[in-house]
Design an enzyme around this catalytic site. Structure first.
Site, PDB file in Angstrom:
ATOM      1  N   GLU A   1      -3.189 -10.113   3.759  1.00  0.00           N
ATOM      2  CA  GLU A   1      -4.046  -9.830   4.918  1.00  0.00           C
ATOM      3  C   GLU A   1      -5.134 -10.887   5.126  1.00  0.00           C
ATOM      4  O   GLU A   1      -5.486 -11.214   6.249  1.00  0.00           O
ATOM      5  CB  GLU A   1      -4.721  -8.465   4.759  1.00  0.00           C
ATOM      6  CG  GLU A   1      -3.822  -7.279   4.940  1.00  0.00           C
ATOM      7  CD  GLU A   1      -3.123  -6.862   3.665  1.00  0.00           C
ATOM      8  OE1 GLU A   1      -2.981  -7.685   2.748  1.00  0.00           O
ATOM      9  OE2 GLU A   1      -2.679  -5.701   3.614  1.00  0.00           O
TER      10      GLU A   1
ATOM     11  N   GLU B   1       0.842  -1.203   0.000  1.00  0.00           N
ATOM     12  CA  GLU B   1       0.000   0.000   0.000  1.00  0.00           C
ATOM     13  C   GLU B   1       0.879   1.256   0.000  1.00  0.00           C
ATOM     14  O   GLU B   1       0.603   2.220  -0.704  1.00  0.00           O
ATOM     15  CB  GLU B   1      -0.929  -0.008   1.211  1.00  0.00           C
ATOM     16  CG  GLU B   1      -2.019  -1.071   1.077  1.00  0.00           C
ATOM     17  CD  GLU B   1      -2.862  -1.212   2.318  1.00  0.00           C
ATOM     18  OE1 GLU B   1      -2.285  -1.342   3.425  1.00  0.00           O
ATOM     19  OE2 GLU B   1      -4.095  -1.206   2.197  1.00  0.00           O
TER      20      GLU B   1
HETATM   21  N1  T1G Z   1       4.478  -7.819  11.889  1.00  0.00           N
HETATM   22  C1  T1G Z   1       5.227  -8.169  12.944  1.00  0.00           C
HETATM   23  N2  T1G Z   1       6.168  -9.143  12.932  1.00  0.00           N
HETATM   24  C2  T1G Z   1       6.341  -9.795  11.760  1.00  0.00           C
HETATM   25  C3  T1G Z   1       5.602  -9.485  10.608  1.00  0.00           C
HETATM   26  C4  T1G Z   1       4.632  -8.442  10.701  1.00  0.00           C
HETATM   27  N3  T1G Z   1       3.911  -8.058   9.662  1.00  0.00           N
HETATM   28  N4  T1G Z   1       6.009 -10.309   9.620  1.00  0.00           N
HETATM   29  C5  T1G Z   1       6.971 -11.073  10.134  1.00  0.00           C
HETATM   30  N5  T1G Z   1       7.177 -10.788  11.418  1.00  0.00           N
HETATM   31  C6  T1G Z   1       8.181 -11.379  12.305  1.00  0.00           C
HETATM   32  C7  T1G Z   1       7.898 -12.848  12.558  1.00  0.00           C
HETATM   33  O1  T1G Z   1       7.011 -12.985  13.647  1.00  0.00           O
HETATM   34  C8  T1G Z   1       9.291 -13.366  12.884  1.00  0.00           C
HETATM   35  O2  T1G Z   1       9.565 -12.933  14.208  1.00  0.00           O
HETATM   36  C9  T1G Z   1      10.194 -12.546  11.972  1.00  0.00           C
HETATM   37  O3  T1G Z   1       9.427 -11.374  11.626  1.00  0.00           O
HETATM   38  C10 T1G Z   1      10.574 -13.280  10.712  1.00  0.00           C
HETATM   39  O4  T1G Z   1       9.344 -13.712  10.101  1.00  0.00           O
HETATM   40  C11 T1G Z   1      -2.313  -2.197   7.030  1.00  0.00           C
HETATM   41  C12 T1G Z   1      -3.477  -4.496   7.741  1.00  0.00           C
HETATM   42  C13 T1G Z   1       7.550 -11.301   5.534  1.00  0.00           C
HETATM   43  C14 T1G Z   1       7.209 -13.371   4.156  1.00  0.00           C
HETATM   44  O5  T1G Z   1       0.885 -10.631   6.671  1.00  0.00           O
HETATM   45  O6  T1G Z   1       4.497 -13.331   5.583  1.00  0.00           O
HETATM   46  O7  T1G Z   1      -0.240  -4.921   6.491  1.00  0.00           O
HETATM   47  O8  T1G Z   1       9.904 -15.217  15.227  1.00  0.00           O
HETATM   48  O9  T1G Z   1       9.881 -16.155  10.287  1.00  0.00           O
HETATM   49  O10 T1G Z   1       9.933 -16.855   6.752  1.00  0.00           O
HETATM   50  O11 T1G Z   1      -3.456  -3.022   5.156  1.00  0.00           O
HETATM   51  O12 T1G Z   1       7.119 -13.004   7.840  1.00  0.00           O
HETATM   52  O13 T1G Z   1      11.861 -13.875  14.445  1.00  0.00           O
HETATM   53  O14 T1G Z   1      10.554 -13.136  16.460  1.00  0.00           O
HETATM   54  O15 T1G Z   1       7.975 -15.315   8.830  1.00  0.00           O
HETATM   55  O16 T1G Z   1      11.486 -14.940   6.031  1.00  0.00           O
HETATM   56  C15 T1G Z   1       0.385  -7.976   6.285  1.00  0.00           C
HETATM   57  C16 T1G Z   1       3.477 -11.458   7.371  1.00  0.00           C
HETATM   58  C17 T1G Z   1       0.201  -7.464   7.681  1.00  0.00           C
HETATM   59  C18 T1G Z   1       3.200 -10.482   6.232  1.00  0.00           C
HETATM   60  C19 T1G Z   1       9.013 -13.257   5.878  1.00  0.00           C
HETATM   61  N6  T1G Z   1       1.686  -8.609   6.165  1.00  0.00           N
HETATM   62  N7  T1G Z   1       4.848 -11.924   7.326  1.00  0.00           N
HETATM   63  O17 T1G Z   1       8.997 -14.646   6.062  1.00  0.00           O
HETATM   64  O18 T1G Z   1      10.367 -14.845   8.188  1.00  0.00           O
HETATM   65  S1  T1G Z   1      -1.386  -6.709   7.870  1.00  0.00           S
HETATM   66  C20 T1G Z   1       1.824  -9.925   6.381  1.00  0.00           C
HETATM   67  C21 T1G Z   1       5.230 -12.882   6.431  1.00  0.00           C
HETATM   68  C22 T1G Z   1      -1.287  -5.308   6.923  1.00  0.00           C
HETATM   69  C23 T1G Z   1      -2.353  -3.285   6.003  1.00  0.00           C
HETATM   70  C24 T1G Z   1      -2.569  -4.638   6.599  1.00  0.00           C
HETATM   71  C25 T1G Z   1       6.640 -13.376   6.572  1.00  0.00           C
HETATM   72  C26 T1G Z   1       7.595 -12.803   5.518  1.00  0.00           C
HETATM   73  P1  T1G Z   1      10.536 -13.848  15.157  1.00  0.00           P
HETATM   74  P2  T1G Z   1       9.331 -15.125   9.360  1.00  0.00           P
HETATM   75  P3  T1G Z   1      10.252 -15.400   6.714  1.00  0.00           P
END
Ligand code: T1G
Length: 694
Positions: free
Chosen positions: A124, A104
């Protein structure tokens, strides 16, 4: 120190976000971006701004950890509006993954350039959310309605080349430093006198009538019971006719409603649970793992062949051993068929299949597996046979190899006791079908060494599965809880609920299949054999009575064309069998059980609370490190609905005190033998505690 910094290179500003591990849009990042935009706007010499991230990825979305507390300003839509309103040319330079709020932000910029191996997406929906910062209005404007629907409802990211074709990004950077490619791109735009191209000012291409209803029909099965997909579709519908700001206001309302929903709370719980499952408290950091390049599988039956296939698909050398030549041939044929299935579904290439089969060897002789790194035994679920296999392995297989058993219930310590090397013995409980189910229960024996546990976790990841480390008890976590769930689904039959009524109640709750359909799929004879080996069954003639009677009649389920249900030749669709209902009524009469009509709510409570009570006992006994591991076992091994977060999370959301009160009621009404509340459940209820806080 702000996670957002700016440096100037001539008339171009480079704004860098540095918020490890994934540059999530925490409050500090949002505030940093707003001030970076203000600084750039106030600098007359700046013509263009490149927005780039350090570390391994572009912004991966909102900081999900902030969702459990009230949102703090600056809110993301305002940050994006500030970027878009700037008179400077904003260019997003994307590497890794630009996801959710990250995409976004990129769409709020005027142009987007990405590395060839980057991807962009709106995941999401996997969290029970919708893009809540103008994504549902911007994506259709750059990529059209169909692409917008597909991307946001599937949640799947798309690679840069595809994203360029659909219009989500404008340029794919050639190899080399992204910042250099972005700077060159900015230079070209500045020199070309290109004005800021605001996505909000674009219009959405008109669509064929019916596109939305066709799409709803297409996704209906997969998204059954979920809230967010329909909300996304409605937002995209509005992008065609409602002015941008009004549609964005509606989107924000829907997003906030989704964020407060039970489903999103559950899906966010699962997201973090999946990231803590591999964290084993007592495992020393940096422990030296053992090699797992070559694997032997003992037993060429359905499970053995599935396990062998999983190893081959992960690039391992595999030797399949069976003492029966015909069995070995069948196992080999099963593996070939699994590869062919993979090729047919486009998950495996022809070359991948050829390579995989070339790495498979078969034998009937133990000396042929003397040098493997890892052995997985998958013979009959019979302790005597397993002990014999393990003593043979102990004699033949090289020291240092890992000796694993795929047992689904039996005592790992007893099996390890058949060898002189119990430290090398571990349980690797695969779930059927082994080539599909993500879950592996990694069962620690009392002497299993740490490096074996660490190696088992890496091995699970290598097979693209989820290894959950559990303790050694009958049935470990999944099958032990299955006994309570199955027990209630059997007792309910005798008490007056029909098989299809019980199955419907639980599939309405969200289970992938009802317990009786599952029994017919797995084979009623399988459970019957395990029960006949047990010496600790409750002394209760009602316990699994109908499943026992059907098994003794040879009605095993799908494999015999009838079990709890009938299966018309070749079909797997369960059909109610009046004969079975009559049999149930007769058994109830024999047992003196007065049948009654039972409502859907009681069916669900009896079966699901049965899981919760057993789960509480498992936590109490220290069989798991955290309650969320139990949630993952049931979501990934037994089809518990992700959008309810797993049995223990579900108990937390119901209120442990309410669950406790109902369990006490069941104990009174049905049987203290089964429903005596565990101490932990009582304590949590009295203290207002939750399983997820343990
Ligand atoms: N927020 C907080 N922590 C996150 C995070 C996030 N969005 N994404 C990953 N982490 C942390 C995860 O808990 C782990 O922590 C570390 O980062 C590595 O992640 C406003 C409402 C990006 C593809 O859904 O899909 O935006 O265990 O082990 O395998 O409209 O993380 O090390 O302490 O998964 O390399 C939308 C979610 C949010 C993406 C990387 N975004 N993340 O994968 O590492 S809602 C998502 C992922 C939003 C807007 C809306 C994956 C990754 P720790 P990992 P990875």
């Amino acid at each position: 120190m702000s996670p957002v910094t700016t440096e100037h290179c001539g008339d171009i500003a480079i704004v860098t976000v540095d918020n490890p591990p994934v540059n999530a849009l925490s409050q500090a990042v949002r505030a940093g971006l707003v001030s970076a935009v203000e600084q750039a706007n106030a600098e007359p010499k700046i013509k263009a701004v490149i927005l780039i991230c350090s570390g391994r990825t572009f912004i991966a979305g909102a900081d999900i950890r902030e969702f459990n507390r009230p949102p703090e300003p600056p809110h993301l839509p305002d940050v994006i509006a500030a970027i878009e309103a700037s008179t400077k040319l904003f260019i997003a330079a994307i590497h890794g993954t630009a996801l959710g709020g990250g995409l976004e932000v990129a769409l709020g910029c005027h142009h987007r350039i990405a590395r060839p191996d980057a991807s962009v997406g709106f995941p999401e929906v996997n969290l029970g959310l919708i893009p809540g910062a103008t994504g549902t209005q911007r994506l259709p404007r750059v990529a059209g309605v169909q692409v917008a629907l597909d991307m946001m409802v599937s949640g799947r990211p798309v690679r840069a080349d595809k994203a360029k074709i659909s219009g989500v990004i404008d340029e794919v950077a050639e190899e080399g430093e992204l910042v250099d490619a972005a700077t060159a791109y900015a230079r070209k735009l500045i020199d070309g006198g290109v004005a800021p191209r605001r996505v909000r000012d674009l219009t959405v291409d008109p669509v064929e009538p019916g596109i939305f209803d066709d799409f709803r029909k297409k996704i209906a099965k997969k998204t059954h019971g979920l809230v967010a997909p329909e909300q996304i579709i409605r937002c995209v519908e509005r992008s065609l006719s409602v002015p941008f700001d009004e549609a964005v206001a509606q989107e924000r309302k829907s997003f906030l409603a989704c964020r407060e929903s039970e489903q999103s709370a559950a899906l966010r719980h699962v997201f973090f649970a999946e990231r803590s499952v591999g964290k084993v408290p007592d495992l020393k950091k940096g422990i030296q793992e053992r090699k797992t390049e070559t694997m032997a599988v003992i037993g060429a039956g359905t499970m053995g062949a599935g396990i062998a296939y999983s190893g081959l698909a992960a690039g391992m050398q595999v030797v399949l051993l069976d003492n029966d030549e015909a069995g070995l041939g069948r196992g080999q044929a099963t593996i070939r068929a699994l590869f062919e299935g993979g090729v047919a579904r486009g998950r495996v290439t022809e070359k991948g299949m050829a390579d995989g089969l070339a790495r498979l060897k078969t034998t009937q002789h133990y000396p042929d597996i003397a040098d493997v790194d890892l052995v997985i035994e998958a013979v009959f679920e019979n302790m005597a046979i397993k002990k014999e296999v393990f003593s043979r392995l102990d004699e033949v297989v090289r020291p240092g190899a890992i000796l694993a058993t795929n047992t689904s219930t039996l005592d790992i310590d007893q099996i390890a006791g058949a060898t002189r090397r119990p430290k090398d013995v571990v349980g690797l409980h695969f779930f059927s079908p082994a080539h599909v189910m993500r879950l592996i229960e990694i069962v620690r024996g009392s002497e299993t060494s740490q490096d074996v546990v660490a190696t088992a976790l890496s091995f699970s990841k290598r097979l693209r599965k989820m290894g959950v480390v559990v303790g050694n008890c009958f049935g470990f976590v999944g099958n032990r809880m299955l006994y309570s769930y199955g027990r209630e689904s059997q007792l309910l039959l005798l008490e007056g609920a029909a098989p299809e009524q019980i199955d419907a109640a639980l599939t309405n709750f969200g289970m992938a299949m009802g317990p009786h359909a599952v029994g017919d799929l797995a084979g009623l004879d399988v459970g019957y054999k395990v029960r006949s080996e047990r010496t600790d069954l409750p002394d209760d003639p009602r316990f699994y009575r109908i499943a026992n009677v059907l098994s003794e009649m040879g009605r095993f389920g799908q494999k015999t064309g009838k079990g709890m249900y009938l299966y018309e030749d070749g079909s797997r669709a369960p059909v109610s069998d009046p004969e079975v209902q009559e049999l149930i009524n007769n058994e109830a009469k024999t047992l003196g059980i007065k049948q009654r009509s039972i409502d859907e709510n009681e069916i669900v409570e009896r079966c699901i609370y049965g899981l919760i009570v057993e789960g509480a006992r498992i936590i109490e006994e220290g069989i798991v490190y955290r309650s969320s591991d139990i949630d993952l076992v049931w979501i990934n091994g037994y089809g518990f609905p992700r959008f309810r977060g797993g049995p223990m999370f579900y108990a937390d959301r119901l209120g442990v005190d309410k669950v406790y009160a109902k369990v006490c009621d069941f104990s009174e009404r049905f049987s203290p033998l089964y429903w005596e509340p565990p101490k932990l459940l009582q304590e949590l209820a009295e203290q207002g505690g939750r399983f997820s806080e343990l």
